[in-house]
Design a protein around this motif. Structure first.
Motif, mmCIF file in Angstrom:
data_model
loop_
_atom_site.group_PDB
_atom_site.id
_atom_site.type_symbol
_atom_site.label_atom_id
_atom_site.label_comp_id
_atom_site.label_asym_id
_atom_site.label_seq_id
_atom_site.Cartn_x
_atom_site.Cartn_y
_atom_site.Cartn_z
ATOM 1 N N ASN A 60 0.804 -1.227 0.000
ATOM 2 C CA ASN A 60 0.000 0.000 0.000
ATOM 3 C C ASN A 60 0.837 1.277 0.000
ATOM 4 O O ASN A 60 2.023 1.261 0.301
ATOM 5 C CB ASN A 60 -0.901 0.018 1.243
ATOM 6 N N TYR A 61 0.142 2.380 -0.297
ATOM 7 C CA TYR A 61 0.698 3.712 -0.011
ATOM 8 C C TYR A 61 0.311 4.039 1.431
ATOM 9 O O TYR A 61 -0.768 3.668 1.880
ATOM 10 C CB TYR A 61 0.123 4.745 -0.978
ATOM 11 N N ASP A 62 1.190 4.710 2.151
ATOM 12 C CA ASP A 62 0.866 4.945 3.564
ATOM 13 C C ASP A 62 1.131 6.391 3.987
ATOM 14 O O ASP A 62 1.438 6.658 5.149
ATOM 15 C CB ASP A 62 1.632 3.972 4.469
ATOM 16 N N ASN A 63 0.992 7.305 3.038
ATOM 17 C CA ASN A 63 1.244 8.710 3.387
ATOM 18 C C ASN A 63 0.200 9.234 4.370
ATOM 19 O O ASN A 63 0.455 10.182 5.102
ATOM 20 C CB ASN A 63 1.239 9.576 2.129
ATOM 21 N N ASP A 64 -0.961 8.588 4.397
ATOM 22 C CA ASP A 64 -2.053 9.053 5.254
ATOM 23 C C ASP A 64 -1.792 8.819 6.744
ATOM 24 O O ASP A 64 -2.423 9.446 7.583
ATOM 25 C CB ASP A 64 -3.353 8.330 4.858
ATOM 26 N N ILE A 65 -0.845 7.934 7.085
ATOM 27 C CA ILE A 65 -0.693 7.631 8.515
ATOM 28 C C ILE A 65 0.183 8.656 9.247
ATOM 29 O O ILE A 65 0.295 8.619 10.462
ATOM 30 C CB ILE A 65 -0.202 6.184 8.776
ATOM 31 N N GLY A 66 0.816 9.536 8.491
ATOM 32 C CA GLY A 66 1.376 10.710 9.149
ATOM 33 C C GLY A 66 2.868 10.741 9.445
ATOM 34 O O GLY A 66 3.341 11.675 10.064
ATOM 35 N N TYR A 67 3.614 9.725 9.021
ATOM 36 C CA TYR A 67 5.056 9.782 9.322
ATOM 37 C C TYR A 67 5.830 10.527 8.251
ATOM 38 O O TYR A 67 6.989 10.877 8.460
ATOM 39 C CB TYR A 67 5.618 8.374 9.539
ATOM 40 N N ARG A 68 5.231 10.739 7.103
ATOM 41 C CA ARG A 68 5.866 11.566 6.082
ATOM 42 C C ARG A 68 4.777 12.381 5.379
ATOM 43 O O ARG A 68 3.603 11.996 5.370
ATOM 44 C CB ARG A 68 6.675 10.714 5.095
ATOM 45 N N SER A 69 5.174 13.511 4.803
ATOM 46 C CA SER A 69 4.160 14.440 4.285
ATOM 47 C C SER A 69 3.835 14.156 2.814
ATOM 48 O O SER A 69 4.668 13.626 2.072
ATOM 49 C CB SER A 69 4.654 15.887 4.424
ATOM 50 N N GLU A 70 2.648 14.525 2.467
ATOM 51 C CA GLU A 70 2.194 14.396 1.078
ATOM 52 C C GLU A 70 3.092 15.226 0.150
ATOM 53 O O GLU A 70 3.416 14.821 -0.960
ATOM 54 C CB GLU A 70 0.743 14.887 0.983
ATOM 55 N N LYS A 71 3.513 16.382 0.691
ATOM 56 C CA LYS A 71 4.354 17.294 -0.075
ATOM 57 C C LYS A 71 5.686 16.614 -0.433
ATOM 58 O O LYS A 71 6.144 16.660 -1.577
ATOM 59 C CB LYS A 71 4.605 18.554 0.767
ATOM 60 N N GLU A 72 6.255 15.983 0.576
ATOM 61 C CA GLU A 72 7.530 15.284 0.358
ATOM 62 C C GLU A 72 7.350 14.170 -0.681
ATOM 63 O O GLU A 72 8.150 14.012 -1.600
ATOM 64 C CB GLU A 72 8.026 14.703 1.684
ATOM 65 N N PHE A 73 6.270 13.443 -0.505
ATOM 66 C CA PHE A 73 5.986 12.345 -1.423
ATOM 67 C C PHE A 73 5.833 12.855 -2.864
ATOM 68 O O PHE A 73 6.401 12.290 -3.805
ATOM 69 C CB PHE A 73 4.712 11.613 -0.982
ATOM 70 N N ASP A 74 5.089 13.948 -3.028
ATOM 71 C CA ASP A 74 4.877 14.514 -4.367
ATOM 72 C C ASP A 74 6.189 14.967 -5.000
ATOM 73 O O ASP A 74 6.402 14.785 -6.200
ATOM 74 C CB ASP A 74 3.896 15.696 -4.294
ATOM 75 N N PHE A 75 7.038 15.549 -4.164
ATOM 76 C CA PHE A 75 8.353 15.991 -4.655
ATOM 77 C C PHE A 75 9.089 14.813 -5.298
ATOM 78 O O PHE A 75 9.626 14.910 -6.401
ATOM 79 C CB PHE A 75 9.168 16.574 -3.495
ATOM 80 N N TRP A 76 9.090 13.712 -4.613
ATOM 81 C CA TRP A 76 9.828 12.549 -5.115
ATOM 82 C C TRP A 76 9.096 11.865 -6.266
ATOM 83 O O TRP A 76 9.712 11.303 -7.157
ATOM 84 C CB TRP A 76 10.098 11.559 -3.975
ATOM 85 N N LYS A 77 7.778 11.908 -6.216
ATOM 86 C CA LYS A 77 7.034 11.264 -7.295
ATOM 87 C C LYS A 77 7.286 11.990 -8.625
ATOM 88 O O LYS A 77 7.335 11.380 -9.687
ATOM 89 C CB LYS A 77 5.542 11.221 -6.974
ATOM 90 N N LYS A 78 7.480 13.303 -8.523
ATOM 91 C CA LYS A 78 7.811 14.070 -9.740
ATOM 92 C C LYS A 78 9.181 13.659 -10.271
ATOM 93 O O LYS A 78 9.478 13.842 -11.444
ATOM 94 C CB LYS A 78 7.784 15.570 -9.442
ATOM 95 N N LYS A 79 9.997 13.144 -9.356
ATOM 96 C CA LYS A 79 11.329 12.671 -9.760
ATOM 97 C C LYS A 79 11.299 11.170 -10.070
ATOM 98 O O LYS A 79 12.291 10.466 -9.843
ATOM 99 C CB LYS A 79 12.338 12.928 -8.630
ATOM 100 N N ASP A 80 10.181 10.710 -10.586
ATOM 101 C CA ASP A 80 10.044 9.288 -10.928
ATOM 102 C C ASP A 80 11.186 8.856 -11.862
ATOM 103 O O ASP A 80 11.292 9.336 -12.994
ATOM 104 C CB ASP A 80 8.686 9.086 -11.614
ATOM 105 N N PRO A 81 12.070 7.971 -11.393
ATOM 106 C CA PRO A 81 13.254 7.635 -12.188
ATOM 107 C C PRO A 81 12.925 7.029 -13.549
ATOM 108 O O PRO A 81 13.635 7.262 -14.527
ATOM 109 C CB PRO A 81 13.992 6.612 -11.313
ATOM 110 N N LEU A 82 11.843 6.302 -13.613
ATOM 111 C CA LEU A 82 11.488 5.636 -14.868
ATOM 112 C C LEU A 82 10.997 6.653 -15.902
ATOM 113 O O LEU A 82 11.416 6.630 -17.056
ATOM 114 C CB LEU A 82 10.406 4.578 -14.584
ATOM 115 N N ARG A 83 10.119 7.558 -15.455
ATOM 116 C CA ARG A 83 9.596 8.579 -16.392
ATOM 117 C C ARG A 83 10.699 9.544 -16.815
ATOM 118 O O ARG A 83 10.759 9.964 -17.956
ATOM 119 C CB ARG A 83 8.436 9.349 -15.758
ATOM 120 N N LEU A 84 11.605 9.863 -15.885
ATOM 121 C CA LEU A 84 12.713 10.764 -16.222
ATOM 122 C C LEU A 84 13.571 10.162 -17.328
ATOM 123 O O LEU A 84 13.956 10.844 -18.276
ATOM 124 C CB LEU A 84 13.585 11.033 -14.985
ATOM 125 N N LEU A 85 13.848 8.876 -17.209
ATOM 126 C CA LEU A 85 14.670 8.221 -18.227
ATOM 127 C C LEU A 85 13.906 8.148 -19.551
ATOM 128 O O LEU A 85 14.460 8.399 -20.621
ATOM 129 C CB LEU A 85 15.088 6.816 -17.767
#
Lengths: 334, 351
Positions: free
Chosen positions: A255-280
Motif C-alpha cells: 500500500n501507499y501509507d502517506n495518510d498515517i502521518g510519518y511523512r508528508s504528502e508534499k515530500e511524497f509529491d516531490f519525489w514522485k515528480k522525480k520518478d526515475p522511470l519517467r525521467l529516463l
C-alpha cells in the motif's frame, strides 16, 4: 542535459537496457502490489518502486561473473542482475519452483546462475558477507567485483563500520551501494543520524573512496559508478556510493501509507515528480534515437513476461511435507 | 603412535588441512603473534604465507560475515577467538546467516566455515572469560558443534570440521591444551556426530564431553577400585549428537550421570536427561544424576572458584551415593600438588 542526450546517442543499447531493467522492476513490483490482497503471497514483501534507477544502473555495469548481495528490499537488485523472474515470483508465492524452493520468500532471494549470491532480512547482515566475497576474489585473483546494496539504516549498525574497515584494510574489490531513502521503517533520518553529517563523507573519513549522487537519475548513477568499478578492478580497493532516493510505497506491504502521518504528502509529491522511470523515458524520447514505439514494445514484452511469471507461480506446486526437513546441512562428502 | 599435546594436535590439523587444500585460510585476533593462540597456530604464517594466515581487526561480527562470504566462493576459513565470550558479538552473523544459509536458500549454497572458540577457566577468568555456552549453539539448527576432550579427537575433529561443508563450531577448553595423548600422524579424521566409549562398564553410564571427560577419567579409576564399573561415553560432538550410543549405554547400565562444563539450566545435560527419560524410562533403576555449573556467573576470586567448579571427587561421591555408599571428600585424596584453580603446574595464567 546535452551531455545526457549525447550519452544516449552514443550508448543507445545501454540506455535501452537501463530502461528495460527499470521498467521490468516497476511492472513486477506494481503487479505484486496489485495482487497482494489476494493473500496468496503470504510473506513480508518490501517493494522497490521509486528506487529502480540505482539497481538498474549498477547491475548494468557489473558483469555476470561479478557478485551481488542484498537486503530485505531486494527484488530490484535480483532482477537487475539478471535473476530469474519466474523463480522470484514463485518464491514469493511459497512454491517449490521458487529460487529458494519456498524456504526463503521475498526476503531471501538467490540466483547463483548470475552470481546473485543472496539477500537477507537482517539490516546490514549481508555487508560483511559481501566483504568476504571480496576477500575470496582477492585470494582467487579473478578480477571480479563484489557489490552490496543496503539502505541508510544499515549505516547505523556496528557491523557496517567493521566491514568497511576490513575492506579498506585489505583493499578488497567491494562496491558498497547505500540507497538513502530517508526512512528506516517509519523512522526518518533526522531521528537516527545527526543533521548535517553526510553518510558518504563519514565513510570517506574512514579512508574509503566515496561519492554521492541522485539515485533517481539512472544515467547519472551509471556515469558515476562506471569509473569506480574500473578503479576497483585495478586493485585500488573498495568504493562507497550514497544515492539519494525514495520508496513510494509503505516500508513493507503493497500500500501507499502517506495518510498515517510519518511523512508528508508534499515530500511524497516531490519525489514522485522525480520518478526515475519517467525521467529516463523522457530523456530517451528527447534524444530522438529512441522512438515511442521502442518504449511501447519494451513495455509490452515486459508486461507479458510478468504475466507469465505470475501464471508460472500460481500453477506451480507447493513444497511437500518432507521438504520442510531438507537442506539443513549440505552433506556432500569432501 | 606418538604422544603430543592437545594444542599440538590442533596445530597439526591446521598444517595438514592447509597443505592439502590451498582454499583453507586461517585468521583470528593474535593468530600470528609470538604466542600463536596457546601454541595452536605457531608456524602457520611462516609456512603458508600472510595471504592465507592473518591477524584481524577486533571485529568479531564482521569477520564472521567475512568468513561466510568467502566460503560462498570456495574458501574454507578457519577463524579462532581466544575466548568464547568475545564471540558473543558475532551471534548475529552466526545465527542469522551461517546457520540458515543452506536452509533458507533451499540448498543453493552452503557455508563451510570452522570457528574455534576457547573456553577459559581458573586464574580468576571470572564472569566474562570462562563462559561455556555450547547449549546456545546446539539450540540453533544448521550449526554443527564439536567439543573434543582428548588430543587425537582434537586433531581428527578439527580436520573433519574444516572439510565439512557446513558451519562447525569447534569448542576447546583451555585446560586441555597441555594434555598429552596418542595422535595419529597425517590426514587423520574423526567423524562429526560420533561419540566414543573411553571405558566400558556395566553399572552406570557417565555421559561427558570436553574437559569434564578428563575429570571423569580420574573418577572412573577410583570407582573401579570401589567396585563400581562405569561406562564412560565421551560425546565429542554435541550437534549432531550420537543419541544411539547414549541410549545403548543407558540400556546396558540402567543408571545415568551426565557431566556438563556449562550452567545446569537449559543445558546439554538437561537435554540428555530429558531424552533418556523419554526413551529409556522403563529401563532406569534410579533417577538420572547431573554435575554441571551452578546457575550463576563465574566468580573471580581464588576462594570462590573452589566452590563453583566440580570435578573428579564430586563424580565419585555422587556415583557412590547412588549405590548407597557415602564417602567424604577428604578421604578420597585425589592427589593434586597444585592449587585448585589451575589444571596443572604448567598453567601460570594470566589467561
Amino acid at each position: 542535459m546535452v551531455f545526457m542526450d549525447n550519452f544516449i546517442k552514443r550508448n543507445k543499447k545501454i540506455a535501452l537496457e537501463l530502461f528495460y531493467k527499470m521498467s521490468k522492476i516497476r511492472f513486477t513490483e506494481e503487479k505484486i502490489a496489485e495482487k497482494y490482497s489476494e493473500e496468496k503471497m503470504r510473506c513480508p514483501t518490501h517493494l522497490y518502486t521509486g528506487q529502480e534507477a540505482i539497481a538498474a544502473a549498477v547491475c548494468t555495469l557489473l558483469k555476470r561473473s561479478d557478485f551481488v548481495i542484498s537486503t530485505h528490499r531486494s527484488h530490484g537488485h535480483y532482477l537487475a542482475k539478471g535473476g530469474d523472474l519466474n523463480k522470484m515470483i514463485a518464491e514469493i508465492y511459497g512454491k517449490v519452483t521458487g529460487c529458494s524452493k519456498g524456504k526463503g520468500g521475498s526476503m531471501h532471494l538467490i540466483d547463483r546462475r548470475v552470481n546473485f549470491m543472496g539477500s537477507t532480512a537482517i539490516v546490514a547482515g549481508t555487508i560483511p558477507v559481501a566483504v568476504g566475497l571480496g576477500l575470496s576474489i582477492k585470494l582467487h585473483k579473478t578480477n571480479q567485483v563484489s557489490c552490496v546494496f543496503f539502505g541508510d539504516g544499515a549505516v547505523e549498525e556496528g557491523v557496517f563500520y567493521e566491514s568497511i574497515n576490513f575492506a579498506i584494510l585489505k583493499k578488497l574489490p567491494v562496491l558498497f551501494i547505500c540507497e538513502n531513502n530517508r526512512y528506516s521503517v517509519y523512522s526518518p533520518l533526522k531521528v537516527r543520524q545527526p543533521e548535517g553529517r553526510n553518510i558518504y563523507e563519514m565513510v570517506k573519513a574512514m579512508g574509503c573512496a566515496t561519492d554521492f549522487g541522485d539515485g533517481n537519475d539512472a544515467l547519472g548513477v551509471y556515469e558515476k559508478v562506471k569509473p569506480a568499478i574500473e578503479s576497483i578492478r585495478k586493485g585500488n580497493g573498495p568504493f562507497f556510493f550514497e544515492f539519494a532516493t525514495y520508496r513510494w510505497r509503505e516500508h513493507c506491504g503493497p500500500n501507499y501509507d502517506n495518510d498515517i502521518g510519518y511523512r508528508s504528502e508534499k515530500e511524497f509529491d516531490f519525489w514522485k515528480k522525480k520518478d526515475p522511470l519517467r525521467l529516463l523515458e523522457e530523456k530517451l524520447l528527447r534524444s530522438s534515437v529512441v522512438k515511442r514505439k521502442d518504449i511501447e514494445t519494451i513495455d509490452e514484452n515486459i508486461s507479458q513476461e510478468v504475466e507469465a511469471a505470475f501464471e508460472f507461480a500460481e500453477k506451480s506446486p507447493f513444497p511437500e511435507k518432507d521438504d520442510v526437513f531438507k537442506h539443513l546441512y549440505n552433506e556432500c562428502a569432501q | 603412535m606418538r604422544e603430543i599435546t592437545y594444542g599440538q594436535a590442533i596445530n597439526e590439523a591446521y598444517m595438514e588441512a592447509m597443505r592439502r587444500d590451498k582454499n583453507v585460510i586461517a585468521y583470528g585476533l593474535g593468530i600470528d603473534d609470538p604466542k600463536g593462540i596457546f601454541g595452536t597456530t605457531l608456524g602457520l604464517k611462516e609456512r603458508f604465507g600472510e595471504e592465507r594466515v592473518f591477524d584481524m581487526p577486533t571485529s568479531e561480527n564482521a569477520m564472521t560475515g567475512v568468513a561466510i562470504g568467502a566460503s560462498l566462493n570456495g574458501i574454507r576459513p578457519v577463524m579462532c577467538h581466544q575466548r568464547m565470550d568475545f564471540f558473543l558479538l558475532a551471534m548475529d552473523q552466526l545465527v542469522n546467516n551461517a546457520a540458515k544459509w543452506s536452509y533458507m536458500f533451499g540448498g543453493e549454497s552452503s557455508v563451510p566455515i570452522t570457528i574455534r572458540l576457547i573456553i577459559g577457566r581458573g586464574w580468576g577468568q571470572g564472569p566474562t572469560h570462562s563462559q561455556s555456552l555450547q547449549a546456545w549453539l546446539t539450540h540453533i539448527p544448521g550449526l554443527k558443534v564439536v567439543m573434543p576432550a582428548i588430543a587425537a579427537d582434537a586433531k581428527g575433529l578439527l580436520l573433519s570440521s574444516i572439510f565439512d561443508n557446513n558451519p562447525v563450531i569447534y569448542l576447546e577448553h583451555r585446560w586441555l591444551h597441555n594434555l598429552k595423548g596418542d595422535v595419529p600422524s597425517g590426514d587423520f579424521r574423526v567423524p562429526i556426530g560420533k561419540a566414543q566409549c573411553l571405558k566400558e562398564g556395566k553399572d552406570i553410564s557417565i555421559i561427558s564431553f570436553s574437559y569434564m571427560t578428563i575429570e571423569a577419567l580420574h573418577a572412573v579409576e577410583i570407582l573401579d577400585k570401589k567396585g563400581i564399573s562405569c561406562d564412560l561415553i565421551d560425546l565429542r560432538s554435541l550437534s549432531p549428537l550420537d543419541w544411539h550410543t547414549v541410549f545403548e549405554s543407558v540400556h546396558k547400565t540402567k543408571r545415568l550421570l551426565v557431566l556438563d562444563t556449562g550452567q545446569a539450566s537449559g543445558s546439554i545435560s538437561a537435554e540428555i536427561i530429558a531424552r533418556v527419560c523419554m526413551k529409556c524410562h522403563g529401563k532406569l533403576f534410579k533417577a538420572p544424576l547431573r554435575i554441571a555449573l551452578p546457575d550463576f556467573p563465574t566468580p573471580t576470586s581464588f576462594s570462590m572458584t573452589k566452590h563453583f567448579y566440580r570435578g573428579a571427587e564430586d563424580i565419585v561421591i555422587e556415583v557412590m551415593k547412588l549405590f548407597g555408599k557415602n564417602i567424604k571428600k577428604e578421604v578420597l585424596k585425589i592427589k593434586k600438588n597444585f592449587p585448585h584453580d589451575v589444571p596443572g603446574d604448567w598453567f601460570k595464567g594470566p589467561f
